[in-house]
Write a protein that holds these residues in place. Structure first.
Motif, mmCIF file in Angstrom:
data_model
loop_
_atom_site.group_PDB
_atom_site.id
_atom_site.type_symbol
_atom_site.label_atom_id
_atom_site.label_comp_id
_atom_site.label_asym_id
_atom_site.label_seq_id
_atom_site.Cartn_x
_atom_site.Cartn_y
_atom_site.Cartn_z
ATOM 1 N N ASP B 62 0.792 -1.044 -0.006
ATOM 2 C CA ASP B 62 0.037 0.048 -0.331
ATOM 3 C C ASP B 62 0.901 1.013 -0.027
ATOM 4 O O ASP B 62 0.237 2.235 -0.613
ATOM 5 C CB ASP B 62 -1.355 0.273 1.106
ATOM 6 N N HIS B 63 2.163 1.519 1.040
ATOM 7 C CA HIS B 63 2.632 2.591 0.806
ATOM 8 C C HIS B 63 3.396 3.036 -0.097
ATOM 9 O O HIS B 63 3.611 4.273 -0.591
ATOM 10 C CB HIS B 63 3.238 2.804 2.368
ATOM 11 N N ASN B 64 3.945 2.040 -0.487
ATOM 12 C CA ASN B 64 4.585 2.655 -1.389
ATOM 13 C C ASN B 64 4.299 2.526 -3.670
ATOM 14 O O ASN B 64 4.717 2.742 -4.525
ATOM 15 C CB ASN B 64 6.209 1.794 -2.026
ATOM 16 N N GLY B 127 2.937 -2.609 12.204
ATOM 17 C CA GLY B 127 4.542 -1.020 11.509
ATOM 18 C C GLY B 127 4.216 -0.195 11.244
ATOM 19 O O GLY B 127 4.169 0.334 10.044
ATOM 20 N N ASP B 128 2.350 0.179 11.621
ATOM 21 C CA ASP B 128 2.041 1.998 11.181
ATOM 22 C C ASP B 128 1.242 2.322 11.940
ATOM 23 O O ASP B 128 0.766 1.638 13.206
ATOM 24 C CB ASP B 128 1.748 1.285 9.884
ATOM 25 N N SER B 129 1.615 3.547 12.275
ATOM 26 C CA SER B 129 1.246 4.958 13.307
ATOM 27 C C SER B 129 -0.304 4.452 13.729
ATOM 28 O O SER B 129 -1.333 4.497 14.541
ATOM 29 C CB SER B 129 1.300 5.701 14.082
ATOM 30 N N HIS B 130 -0.929 4.189 12.141
ATOM 31 C CA HIS B 130 -2.096 4.082 11.828
ATOM 32 C C HIS B 130 -3.310 3.439 12.482
ATOM 33 O O HIS B 130 -4.057 3.197 12.459
ATOM 34 C CB HIS B 130 -2.787 5.345 10.665
ATOM 35 N N THR B 131 -2.471 1.691 13.347
ATOM 36 C CA THR B 131 -2.478 1.158 13.269
ATOM 37 C C THR B 131 -4.591 1.134 14.606
ATOM 38 O O THR B 131 -5.544 0.559 13.819
ATOM 39 C CB THR B 131 -2.191 0.024 13.594
ATOM 40 N N GLY B 342 -8.194 11.236 0.035
ATOM 41 C CA GLY B 342 -7.794 9.688 0.269
ATOM 42 C C GLY B 342 -6.928 9.599 1.677
ATOM 43 O O GLY B 342 -7.379 10.243 2.157
ATOM 44 N N SER B 343 -6.375 8.185 2.315
ATOM 45 C CA SER B 343 -5.454 8.178 3.167
ATOM 46 C C SER B 343 -6.240 7.213 3.863
ATOM 47 O O SER B 343 -7.813 7.150 3.893
ATOM 48 C CB SER B 343 -4.804 9.254 3.695
ATOM 49 N N CYS B 344 -5.417 6.232 4.933
ATOM 50 C CA CYS B 344 -6.993 6.015 5.954
ATOM 51 C C CYS B 344 -7.715 6.422 6.741
ATOM 52 O O CYS B 344 -8.513 6.057 7.781
ATOM 53 C CB CYS B 344 -5.230 5.007 6.460
ATOM 54 N N THR B 345 -7.567 7.796 6.914
ATOM 55 C CA THR B 345 -7.959 8.444 7.334
ATOM 56 C C THR B 345 -9.319 8.772 6.641
ATOM 57 O O THR B 345 -10.267 8.704 7.382
ATOM 58 C CB THR B 345 -7.771 10.482 7.856
ATOM 59 N N GLY B 404 -4.486 3.110 -2.598
ATOM 60 C CA GLY B 404 -2.746 3.238 -2.660
ATOM 61 C C GLY B 404 -2.849 4.023 -0.782
ATOM 62 O O GLY B 404 -3.274 4.685 -0.692
ATOM 63 N N CYS B 405 -1.880 4.168 -0.349
ATOM 64 C CA CYS B 405 -1.434 4.863 0.293
ATOM 65 C C CYS B 405 -1.251 7.258 -0.572
ATOM 66 O O CYS B 405 -1.078 7.748 0.294
ATOM 67 C CB CYS B 405 -0.087 5.028 0.880
ATOM 68 N N SER B 406 -0.341 6.946 -1.548
ATOM 69 C CA SER B 406 -0.522 7.541 -2.495
ATOM 70 C C SER B 406 0.281 8.876 -1.837
ATOM 71 O O SER B 406 0.700 9.227 -1.148
ATOM 72 C CB SER B 406 -2.367 7.812 -2.952
ATOM 73 N N MET B 407 -1.057 10.380 -2.158
ATOM 74 C CA MET B 407 -0.416 11.378 -1.607
ATOM 75 C C MET B 407 -0.330 11.603 -0.264
ATOM 76 O O MET B 407 0.402 13.028 0.143
ATOM 77 C CB MET B 407 -1.405 12.807 -2.043
ATOM 78 N N CYS B 408 -0.442 10.628 0.510
ATOM 79 C CA CYS B 408 -0.799 10.767 2.185
ATOM 80 C C CYS B 408 0.411 11.395 2.693
ATOM 81 O O CYS B 408 1.295 11.973 3.193
ATOM 82 C CB CYS B 408 -0.972 9.615 3.070
ATOM 83 N N LEU B 409 1.589 10.352 1.982
ATOM 84 C CA LEU B 409 3.092 10.533 2.507
ATOM 85 C C LEU B 409 3.721 10.486 1.093
ATOM 86 O O LEU B 409 4.951 10.384 1.134
ATOM 87 C CB LEU B 409 3.503 9.143 3.512
ATOM 88 N N GLY B 410 3.132 10.586 -0.095
ATOM 89 C CA GLY B 410 4.019 10.607 -1.476
ATOM 90 C C GLY B 410 5.368 9.776 -1.520
ATOM 91 O O GLY B 410 6.444 10.224 -1.991
ATOM 92 N N SER B 426 -6.146 14.140 4.286
ATOM 93 C CA SER B 426 -5.297 13.015 5.140
ATOM 94 C C SER B 426 -4.959 13.085 6.665
ATOM 95 O O SER B 426 -5.688 13.795 7.207
ATOM 96 C CB SER B 426 -3.453 12.167 4.885
ATOM 97 N N ASN B 427 -4.288 12.473 7.282
ATOM 98 C CA ASN B 427 -3.433 12.828 8.610
ATOM 99 C C ASN B 427 -2.321 13.513 9.294
ATOM 100 O O ASN B 427 -2.475 13.965 10.495
ATOM 101 C CB ASN B 427 -3.701 11.748 9.870
ATOM 102 N N ARG B 428 -1.442 13.907 8.417
ATOM 103 C CA ARG B 428 -0.761 14.797 8.764
ATOM 104 C C ARG B 428 0.115 15.831 8.225
ATOM 105 O O ARG B 428 -0.126 15.894 6.546
ATOM 106 C CB ARG B 428 0.630 13.439 8.691
ATOM 107 N N GLY B 432 7.400 18.136 4.903
ATOM 108 C CA GLY B 432 7.949 17.484 4.214
ATOM 109 C C GLY B 432 6.847 16.770 3.893
ATOM 110 O O GLY B 432 7.342 15.037 3.170
ATOM 111 N N ARG B 433 5.726 15.785 4.267
ATOM 112 C CA ARG B 433 5.053 15.020 4.447
ATOM 113 C C ARG B 433 4.462 14.390 2.801
ATOM 114 O O ARG B 433 4.884 13.364 2.578
ATOM 115 C CB ARG B 433 4.572 14.982 5.385
ATOM 116 N N GLN B 434 4.265 15.611 2.622
ATOM 117 C CA GLN B 434 3.228 15.167 1.177
ATOM 118 C C GLN B 434 4.441 15.355 -0.086
ATOM 119 O O GLN B 434 3.728 15.332 -1.094
ATOM 120 C CB GLN B 434 1.776 16.154 0.873
#
Ligand code: SF4
Lengths: 212, 467
Positions: B62-64, B127-131, B342-345, B404-410, B426-428, B432-434
């Motif tokens: 998902d992330h990548n 292994g992801d804080s948004h669990t 988008g994003s898990c949020t 996918g996670c897409s532009m939430c973390l780019g 998203s949530n953050r 530089g996050r995006q």
């Protein structure tokens, strides 16, 4: 118990909420190794340009940033303010700090997951009161060299002005760092208890194991 | 003794207490993805350790991953190595992987609940804080680092120290078009990004009961942004309705027993929490973040606060310089470049429906360079297409992407160029996050949709009244 102490220059990062995206940006998380993150620590603050994991180009440093200034460049004790390590759970942040050569991080407070990751990798985190932190940050910024002496066995830090600060740290954290323990090995010593628990659950909550 | 929901799940999973105040806690479900797992599998290999319970694990990419032109495969060689590593590790250990060719692939925190891998009363790690998201289904869920991923793979347990109990009670009715995203941003603005550190937060109150499960997930998702690793919500009729018929639910043989257990997953009435805060939902207007921490947030009709409202003046000025904003600027006057929904949020079907309601019959402003919608999973995407939402979005000028996670973390090709200003669900909003030097404003899906149409921020409530 082996004694463990760290002696070195302070790197002051004078802000709250240093998040793990700032410590190591996502473009470097594509590595499948635990090493090689040091050059990318604080990447967006440290360089004017961007890079990728596999590029070997010379980087353009941001001369303003603390890690690019003397005497901080060779520091090994990072000092910052509250909620250090917040945000993403990426353990790469701890690896990057250690890969750079930093042994100790001192802050007013740390985010939970970051603390755990540091513990797992033997990175020493110390919490101090904001007044002391401010004193260390201010003094280190105004002197040519600001060396702390951290004595883990005695929970003490010696400041350059010969003042001693006592910090508190949990026994297990201390043991973990001093004895470099293998956590998985330790947990597996309780293998039978884990198995027993699991067998009980298979009886009382069998649906948890439905897809077996 | 009276127990909180957290106490109950904790006690049910406690194998033994260690002598350093930590306990050995059994983990029921382990979710993994490509970014935080390779070093963990490596660690197992080096020590020649086996995986304790393969069936407890679900993996996804998902992330990548690319959200466009998937038929061309993964073109970035570095991303490819990481995704290939997950594929090999899953194959070697016989772990269920929801990969790009699977309709059920998606963001780990979207597909866990959607497939019924997330169940009430479970302990769930990733292994992801948004669990923390999964707590909306009365499960104790939290993010872990890679060493802990390895630890859970090898032992099915973690040594944990119990957190304190924090109750956030929300009463009152949310105004129309004000969502749970606005609510959680408002709460974070009030208690701060370290307000929940050291606690597990349980959300209660009539506002929470009235919310759908998907809206509840948005709140638990962002609980990590308030400093707490886990957010929790009690099991109720809505939880049950949401779960019904999901793929991995208990079989009919055990279903009644499971349900009986799930019904106990509420805090005992009259139990005392270590800390309690109350909020009134009717106070809340649409929220917009203006800085580089989720606590830097205000209502859309307000201005950026002046420096006297912030403790650290230097940080305030640095933040505004980074964001390219002046003190006291009206939020609605800020011009925007990109829109990311988008994003898990906020990438579940309800989020897309909210956005579509706003977008229907409208056009994305010519001032906006790019507006993308990235559904949280293949199943969400398919559902949206059945409802014709994709057509509404595309007709208005949005791009309709793969999950996918897409532009939430780019981490893939969807990221901001330096100094671009993005409105994101998203949530953050970290620096530089995006994307390097990118500027992020966090909002609800409806607010993002309105921003796309107007080219600047605008109150979604007013927009819908005028529409
Ligand atoms: S959508 Fe964003 S926050 Fe959620 S798991 Fe992916 S990268 Fe993390």
């Amino acid at each position: 118990m082996k004694s463990k102490s760290y002696n070195g220059q302070v790197i002051p990062i004078n802000r709250d909420n240093v998040d793990t995206d700032l410590i190591i940006p996502k473009q470097y998380l594509k590595s499948i190794k635990k090493s090689g993150f040091g050059p990318f620590l604080f990447d967006s603050l440290r360089y004017n340009d961007t890079a990728t994991l596999d590029s070997n180009d010379e980087r353009e440093e941001n001369s303003e940033f603390i890690l690019n200034r003397e005497p901080f460049r060779k520091g090994n004790i990072l000092v910052s303010k509250s909620n250090f390590g917040c945000g993403s759970s990426r353990e790469h942040a701890v690896w990057a700090i250690q890969n750079y050569g930093i042994d100790v991080v001192i802050a007013e407070s740390f985010a939970d997951i970051f603390s755990r990751n540091s513990f797992k990798n033997g990175l020493l985190l110390i919490t101090l009161e904001s007044q002391t932190i401010n004193e260390i940050i201010d003094s280190s910024l105004s002197s040519n060299s600001y060396i702390l002496d951290v004595n883990l066995a005695e929970d003490k830090i010696l400041l350059p002005n010969d003042k001693t600060i006592t910090f508190s740290i949990s026994r297990s954290y201390k043991d973990r760092i001093i004895n470099e323990l293998d956590d998985i090995e330790l947990t597996l010593r309780n293998k039978d208890q884990i198995k027993n628990y699991e067998n009980q659950m298979k009886l009382s909550k069998p649906w948890l194991f439905n897809n077996e | 003794m009276k127990q909180t929901l957290y106490d109950k799940i904790w006690n049910d999973h406690c194998i033994l207490d260690n002598d350093d105040h930590s306990s050995l806690i059994y983990i029921d479900r382990h979710l993994i993805h490509e970014v935080t797992s390779p070093q963990a599998f490596d660690g197992l290999d080096i020590k020649k350790r086996d995986i304790w319970n393969k069936k407890s694990i679900m993996a996804t990419t998902d992330h990548n991953v690319p959200t466009i032109n998937r038929d061309q495969g993964i073109t970035d060689p570095v991303s490819k190595i990481q995704i290939e590593a997950l594929r090999e590790n899953c194959k070697k250990h016989n772990i269920e992987l929801y990969d790009l060719d699977n309709l059920k692939q998606g963001i780990v925190h979207v597909i866990g609940p959607e497939l019924g891998m997330t169940q009430p009363g479970m302990t769930i790690v990733c292994g992801d804080s948004h669990t923390s998201t999964h707590g909306a289904l009365a499960s104790l869920s939290f993010g872990i680092g890679t060493s802990d991923v390895e630890h859970v793979l090898a032992t099915q347990c973690l040594n944990l120290t119990k957190e304190k109990n924090f109750n956030i009670e929300v009463n009152g009715v949310l105004h129309p078009y004000i969502t749970s995203k606005d609510l959680i941003l408002y709460i974070i603005g009030s208690i701060g990004t370290s307000g929940g550190t050291g606690y597990t937060i349980e959300y209660t109150g009539e506002t929470i009961s009235d919310l759908s499960i998907e809206s509840r997930m948005t709140i638990c998702n962002m609980t990590i942004e308030a400093g707490a690793k886990s957010g929790l919500m009690a099991f109720d009729e809505k939880t049950h309705d949401y779960l019904k018929d999901r793929e991995f639910l208990p079989s009919s043989k055990h279903y009644d027993d499971a349900l009986k257990y799930w019904e106990t997953l509420i805090s005992d009435s009259g139990v005392t929490f270590d800390r309690k805060e109350k909020f009134n939902a009717s106070d809340i207007q649409p929220q917009v973040t203006w800085g580089t921490s989720p606590e830097m947030v205000t209502s859309v009709d307000e201005c950026i606060p002046s420096s006297d409202s912030i403790d650290n003046e230097e940080e305030y000025l640095d933040t505004l310089a980074y964001m390219g904003l002046e003190p006291k600027t009206e939020i609605k006057s800020i011009d925007l470049d990109k829109i990311f929904i988008g994003s898990c949020t906020n990438s579940r079907i309800e989020d897309l429906r909210q956005a579509a309601e706003v977008v229907e019959g409208e056009k994305v402003s010519s001032k906006i360079k790019q507006a993308i919608i990235v559904p949280g999973s293949g199943l969400v995407k398919a559902q949206a297409e059945r409802e014709g939402l994709d057509k509404i979005f595309m007709k208005a000028g949005f791009e309709w992407r793969d999950p996918g996670c897409s532009m939430c973390l780019g981490m893939n090709d969807d990221f901001l160029q330096p100094y671009e200003r993005c409105v994101s669900t998203s949530n953050r909003n970290f620096q530089g996050r995006q994307g390097d030097k990118g500027r992020t404003h966090l909002v609800s899906p409806g607010m993002a949709a309105v921003a796309a149409i107007k080219g600047h921020f605008y109150n979604v409530k007013d927009f819908m009244n005028e529409k």
